[in-house]
Scaffold this motif. Structure first.
Motif, PDB file in Angstrom:
ATOM      1  N   THR A 167       0.812  -1.218   0.000  1.00 13.31           N
ATOM      2  CA  THR A 167       0.000   0.000   0.000  1.00 13.31           C
ATOM      3  C   THR A 167       0.844   1.267   0.000  1.00 13.31           C
ATOM      4  O   THR A 167       0.396   2.312  -0.468  1.00 13.31           O
ATOM      5  CB  THR A 167      -0.933   0.014   1.216  1.00 13.31           C
ATOM      6  OG1 THR A 167      -0.152  -0.084   2.418  1.00 13.31           O
ATOM      7  CG2 THR A 167      -1.924  -1.145   1.158  1.00 13.31           C
ATOM      8  N   ALA A 168       2.057   1.202   0.556  1.00 13.90           N
ATOM      9  CA  ALA A 168       2.936   2.366   0.603  1.00 13.90           C
ATOM     10  C   ALA A 168       4.379   1.893   0.715  1.00 13.90           C
ATOM     11  O   ALA A 168       4.659   0.899   1.389  1.00 13.90           O
ATOM     12  CB  ALA A 168       2.583   3.273   1.784  1.00 13.90           C
ATOM     13  N   GLY A 213       9.359  17.980 -10.877  1.00 10.69           N
ATOM     14  CA  GLY A 213       8.085  17.276 -10.830  1.00 10.69           C
ATOM     15  C   GLY A 213       7.866  16.541  -9.522  1.00 10.69           C
ATOM     16  O   GLY A 213       6.721  16.198  -9.182  1.00 10.69           O
ATOM     17  N   PHE A 214       8.948  16.290  -8.778  1.00 11.33           N
ATOM     18  CA  PHE A 214       8.838  15.651  -7.475  1.00 11.33           C
ATOM     19  C   PHE A 214       8.824  16.677  -6.342  1.00 11.33           C
ATOM     20  O   PHE A 214       9.034  16.301  -5.190  1.00 11.33           O
ATOM     21  CB  PHE A 214       9.977  14.645  -7.282  1.00 11.33           C
ATOM     22  CG  PHE A 214       9.858  13.434  -8.154  1.00 11.33           C
ATOM     23  CD1 PHE A 214       8.968  12.418  -7.838  1.00 11.33           C
ATOM     24  CD2 PHE A 214      10.613  13.313  -9.306  1.00 11.33           C
ATOM     25  CE1 PHE A 214       8.840  11.294  -8.653  1.00 11.33           C
ATOM     26  CE2 PHE A 214      10.498  12.191 -10.125  1.00 11.33           C
ATOM     27  CZ  PHE A 214       9.613  11.182  -9.792  1.00 11.33           C
ATOM     28  N   TRP A 295       0.335  11.499   2.645  1.00 10.93           N
ATOM     29  CA  TRP A 295      -0.255  10.496   1.761  1.00 10.93           C
ATOM     30  C   TRP A 295      -0.612  11.091   0.405  1.00 10.93           C
ATOM     31  O   TRP A 295      -0.369  10.475  -0.641  1.00 10.93           O
ATOM     32  CB  TRP A 295      -1.469   9.872   2.430  1.00 10.93           C
ATOM     33  CG  TRP A 295      -2.163   8.840   1.602  1.00 10.93           C
ATOM     34  CD1 TRP A 295      -3.445   8.863   1.147  1.00 10.93           C
ATOM     35  CD2 TRP A 295      -1.613   7.609   1.109  1.00 10.93           C
ATOM     36  NE1 TRP A 295      -3.733   7.743   0.402  1.00 10.93           N
ATOM     37  CE2 TRP A 295      -2.617   6.959   0.370  1.00 10.93           C
ATOM     38  CE3 TRP A 295      -0.360   7.007   1.229  1.00 10.93           C
ATOM     39  CZ2 TRP A 295      -2.410   5.729  -0.249  1.00 10.93           C
ATOM     40  CZ3 TRP A 295      -0.149   5.784   0.604  1.00 10.93           C
ATOM     41  CH2 TRP A 295      -1.168   5.157  -0.118  1.00 10.93           C
ATOM     42  N   GLN A 296      -1.174  12.292   0.407  1.00 11.03           N
ATOM     43  CA  GLN A 296      -1.519  12.930  -0.858  1.00 11.03           C
ATOM     44  C   GLN A 296      -0.271  13.210  -1.698  1.00 11.03           C
ATOM     45  O   GLN A 296      -0.279  13.067  -2.922  1.00 11.03           O
ATOM     46  CB  GLN A 296      -2.285  14.232  -0.598  1.00 11.03           C
ATOM     47  CG  GLN A 296      -3.702  14.015  -0.090  1.00 11.03           C
ATOM     48  CD  GLN A 296      -4.519  13.141  -1.043  1.00 11.03           C
ATOM     49  OE1 GLN A 296      -4.544  13.375  -2.262  1.00 11.03           O
ATOM     50  NE2 GLN A 296      -5.199  12.141  -0.497  1.00 11.03           N
ATOM     51  N   ARG A 297       0.814  13.585  -1.015  1.00 16.08           N
ATOM     52  CA  ARG A 297       2.060  13.813  -1.741  1.00 16.08           C
ATOM     53  C   ARG A 297       2.588  12.504  -2.313  1.00 16.08           C
ATOM     54  O   ARG A 297       3.078  12.465  -3.441  1.00 16.08           O
ATOM     55  CB  ARG A 297       3.094  14.454  -0.822  1.00 16.08           C
ATOM     56  CG  ARG A 297       4.342  14.935  -1.557  1.00 16.08           C
ATOM     57  CD  ARG A 297       5.284  15.637  -0.602  1.00 16.08           C
ATOM     58  NE  ARG A 297       4.675  16.835  -0.045  1.00 16.08           N
ATOM     59  CZ  ARG A 297       5.172  17.502   0.987  1.00 16.08           C
ATOM     60  NH1 ARG A 297       6.288  17.079   1.586  1.00 16.08           N
ATOM     61  NH2 ARG A 297       4.578  18.592   1.432  1.00 16.08           N
ATOM     62  N   HIS A 301       3.377  11.690  -6.258  1.00 17.66           N
ATOM     63  CA  HIS A 301       4.699  11.261  -6.703  1.00 17.66           C
ATOM     64  C   HIS A 301       4.658   9.862  -7.318  1.00 17.66           C
ATOM     65  O   HIS A 301       5.362   9.595  -8.293  1.00 17.66           O
ATOM     66  CB  HIS A 301       5.677  11.293  -5.538  1.00 17.66           C
ATOM     67  CG  HIS A 301       6.066  12.684  -5.106  1.00 17.66           C
ATOM     68  ND1 HIS A 301       5.587  13.826  -5.708  1.00 17.66           N
ATOM     69  CD2 HIS A 301       6.902  13.121  -4.117  1.00 17.66           C
ATOM     70  CE1 HIS A 301       6.107  14.896  -5.124  1.00 17.66           C
ATOM     71  NE2 HIS A 301       6.902  14.489  -4.151  1.00 17.66           N
ATOM     72  N   TYR A 302       3.853   8.965  -6.751  1.00 13.13           N
ATOM     73  CA  TYR A 302       3.718   7.626  -7.342  1.00 13.13           C
ATOM     74  C   TYR A 302       3.221   7.739  -8.786  1.00 13.13           C
ATOM     75  O   TYR A 302       3.734   7.066  -9.690  1.00 13.13           O
ATOM     76  CB  TYR A 302       2.727   6.778  -6.549  1.00 13.13           C
ATOM     77  CG  TYR A 302       3.149   6.354  -5.160  1.00 13.13           C
ATOM     78  CD1 TYR A 302       4.460   6.497  -4.696  1.00 13.13           C
ATOM     79  CD2 TYR A 302       2.217   5.794  -4.283  1.00 13.13           C
ATOM     80  CE1 TYR A 302       4.819   6.104  -3.422  1.00 13.13           C
ATOM     81  CE2 TYR A 302       2.564   5.393  -3.002  1.00 13.13           C
ATOM     82  CZ  TYR A 302       3.874   5.550  -2.575  1.00 13.13           C
ATOM     83  OH  TYR A 302       4.215   5.151  -1.304  1.00 13.13           O
TER      84      TYR A 302
END
Length: 362
Positions: A167-168, A213-214, A295-297, A301-302
């Motif tokens: 999940t992460a 972009g990151f 989490w939103q970040r 990025h993913y």
């Protein structure tokens, strides 16, 4: 006197760091840097990304202290770590770049000579990274691995979730460093780790520096390392120790005996509890919950990584990765000739290091 053939070259190095609100660790960072760095031709280039926590006063004090021969401080409006690192690259005058983090301390005397010597050992070396450990004594990563079925993890640690169902990326089992001491030898790795990485300045400029972009932060080290591999070069680990103070919620003067004793107590508990029990306790207590902003970040990025590189580094489809990147250095671990080339680089470095030791004893 050593012969010229075995005298290590010491090109000028620029140590760069993008700082954003690291006041609690900056004094410790500079003290350890001064204590453990003996490199003869070093400049320090710090870019402050409009910190709001008192960092600037600390950075100005260190700049004005003359404890480092060359110290450049650039103060910028907040634009994120990637743009600040790129500003540092533009200002850097060194042939080599040592990129570090303000919340990580260099713990091995002569660390920079070790990294420079490895970088000089072979033209196929792109980046060199160190042994990053958390301040509680556990391993963050001895280099990073991500082109593999398990997905991203720090070498020496391991994912805590099943491959293909993670999940992460940050959910991992991080063992005490003493359990993985056998990994403290030079090795090829998929990627360098941001708290400590060395590379040529011209290479960084050729690949376009760090990808905004990151922004504002995270995964720049992995992206940079993949860009290095896309250019046909390799990434390596050497055993220079770095402590990453991610768990520290303290000012520098709070690094007291009580704090250190608390870290030791946590390590002692970790040694007696099975990994499965620790994960259960963490989840039951809600300690593995990722804050919503972070989490939103991650999600951003993913997705950005997937668009740029064509695979998901948390749950990679290795058939797709090999279809797209097979035969390149990105998939070095799946190519016998590329693996052998990395082993040849390491063997050459070890021969040179052994020869220098022999000459010093003579």
């Amino acid at each position: 006197m050593p012969s010229q053939a075995h005298t290590p070259r010491r090109p000028p190095v620029s140590l760069i760091m993008a700082n954003r609100n690291n006041a609690r660790t900056l004094d410790l960072f500079f003290e350890r840097l001064e204590q453990n760095t003996s490199y003869p031709d070093l400049e320090v280039v710090i870019v402050d990304d409009e910190s709001t926590d008192g960092s600037l006063a600390i950075l100005r004090r260190w700049r004005d202290s003359s404890r480092f021969r060359e110290f450049t401080l650039i103060e910028r409006k907040h634009s994120g770590v990637m743009r600040s690192l790129n500003a540092a690259l533009e200002a850097a005058g060194g042939e080599l770049i040592a990129a570090v983090d303000g919340d990580a301390t260099m713990e091995t005397p002569g660390w920079l000579e070790t990294m420079v010597d490895f970088q000089a050992a072979d033209p196929r070396v792109g980046t060199v990274t160190g042994a990053v450990e958390f301040d509680d004594g556990t391993v963050q990563g001895y280099g990073a691995m991500l082109v593999c079925p398990e997905g991203l993890y720090g070498r020496g640690a391991r994912p805590s979730e099943p491959a293909g169902r993670r999940t992460a990326h940050e959910r991992s089992v991080n063992p005490p460093a003493e359990e993985v001491r056998h990994l403290l030898v030079p090795a090829e790795v998929d990627a360098a780790m941001g708290p400590c990485m060395l590379y040529a300045r011209d290479l960084a400029r050729e690949i376009g520096g760090y990808d905004p972009g990151f922004s504002p932060v995270w995964f720049d080290d992995l992206d940079f390392s993949m860009s290095v591999r896309r250019h046909g070069l390799k990434n390596f680990f050497v055993p220079v120790r770095v402590i990453h103070w991610l768990g520290a919620r303290h000012r520098r003067d709070d690094t007291t005996r009580a704090y250190i004793a608390g870290m030791a107590a946590r390590r002692a508990v970790a040694r007696v509890l099975p990994a499965r029990a620790k994960r259960f306790i963490w989840r039951a207590a809600g300690l593995d919950r990722i804050p919503p902003e972070r989490w939103q970040r991650y999600l951003h990025h993913y997705e950005y990584w997937r668009r740029k590189w064509g695979w998901d580094f948390v749950n990679p489809d290795m058939d797709e990765v090999l279809r797209r990147w097979g035969g390149t250095e990105i998939c070095w671990a799946y190519d016998a000739a590329m693996r052998a080339a990395g082993e040849h680089v390491i063997a050459g470095y070890e021969r040179s290091a052994s020869s220098r030791v022999t000459q010093q004893r003579a």
